[in-house]
Motif scaffolding. Structure first.
Motif: not given
Lengths: 207, 207
Positions: A2-4, A30, A78-79, A81-82, A84, A91, A93, A144, A196, B142, B194
């Motif tokens: 996933r990317a924001v 992200l 790198s993120q 938490t996306l 989650c 949340p 992970f 997104e 998702g 995020t 999601s």
């Protein structure tokens, strides 16, 4: 995966007092890698990030230029938490790829992006560090993206895989190279599917 | 309805030279309303934004406190581009609720959030204006949220609707009020699903 993706006037990363990197106009990405992601997800993301038409052209027409068209910069961070999954309001992970696997994979994604574009225009955060990411979201414009092969409804997955295969057959070059072929390739690319990730475990992983 | 929620050290919105609003520690929420969204989606989002445990407690334990627990601030900015559907590399926005409908709906969501929390701690951008959103993402952390009743696989939708109905039966108070009931309610809330919005039209809407 996933990317924001945020269109930015500028963006930077600091760790403590130190500025790790900064960009001017471009995209702040992200990126959240899931346990199930493969090279195929990585290729999809690199291609989409570099070719998404989120910028206007010289005449002010919106949604007509990509970050590559405009010779603009990318700051990729790198993120996890996306990835989650909410258990009520908490949340967790476990759907995120563990850091020891995610770090080399993430680095390879950055390398792919640099090879497909210009190395000096693709910046990075500091993997695993506690960062402050300073984002000046321009518009705002935020999109997104979820790579098509993320776990989702099996029927939808099968459909996406077939589309992907069809697409790959029509491509003479590799996916990162074809990212540079504008116009003729566009109409053949299928719409990105957003879906998702699901899971059922809990985690206390730190940011 | 989709939201990109960033945990921030601080955030602000400027339009031209003017600062429209600013917050300190809290959440920056970019909120994208789809044509299909209803009050139910709004209630889900308000509840989740206010109750998501994205902050640490006094002892440093991560993912234990919500924005409300910490008396922190929320900066909410309307972001129709989150309802983007890619046609190849070109985003189109026909899945986004048209501005003339989205604006009063968005305002009502903000009002719901203020009623459920503290009005002075919930800030806004300037609907429809060309903004610069300055985000200092803290971590970074995020999270993407999609309201369960967004269009998706019909089977999954039916399941989610049933869960929602079950949940609503177990609640004595309205959903925004129940946002304040911490602890006992948490375990009964279903995981957030999601999913992606789909559509097939193209749009030239400006940010």
């Amino acid at each position: 995966m996933r990317a924001v993706i945020q269109r930015v006037t500028k963006a930077s990363v600091t760790v403590g007092e130190e500025q790790v990197s900064s960009i001017g106009r471009g995209l702040c990405v992200l990126l959240g890698i899931s346990v199930d992601d493969t090279q195929k997800d990585a290729e999809y993301m690199v291609r989409k990030i570099l070719n998404l038409r989120l910028f206007e052209d010289e005449s002010g027409r919106s949604w007509s230029r990509s970050v590559m068209d405009g010779n603009l910069e990318v700051l990729c961070v790198s993120q996890f938490t996306l990835q989650c999954i909410l258990k009520g309001n908490k949340p967790d992970f476990h759907a995120a790829m563990p850091a020891e696997l995610a770090q080399p994979f993430y680095n390879s994604i950055l390398e792919d992006m640099r090879s497909a574009y210009k190395p000096e225009l693709v910046k990075d955060g500091k993997f695993g560090a506690k960062m402050q990411v300073h984002i000046q979201n321009d518009g705002p414009v935020t999109v997104e993206l979820t790579s098509p092969s993320s776990p989702t409804d099996p029927k939808q997955m099968a459909k996406q895989e077939k589309q992907q295969q069809r697409k790959e057959k029509t491509r003479a070059k590799g996916p990162t190279e074809s990212g540079r072929e504008k116009g003729s390739q566009r109409s053949r690319q299928d719409p990105s599917a957003s879906s998702g990730a699901e899971g059922d475990v809990s985690s206390e992983r730190e940011p």
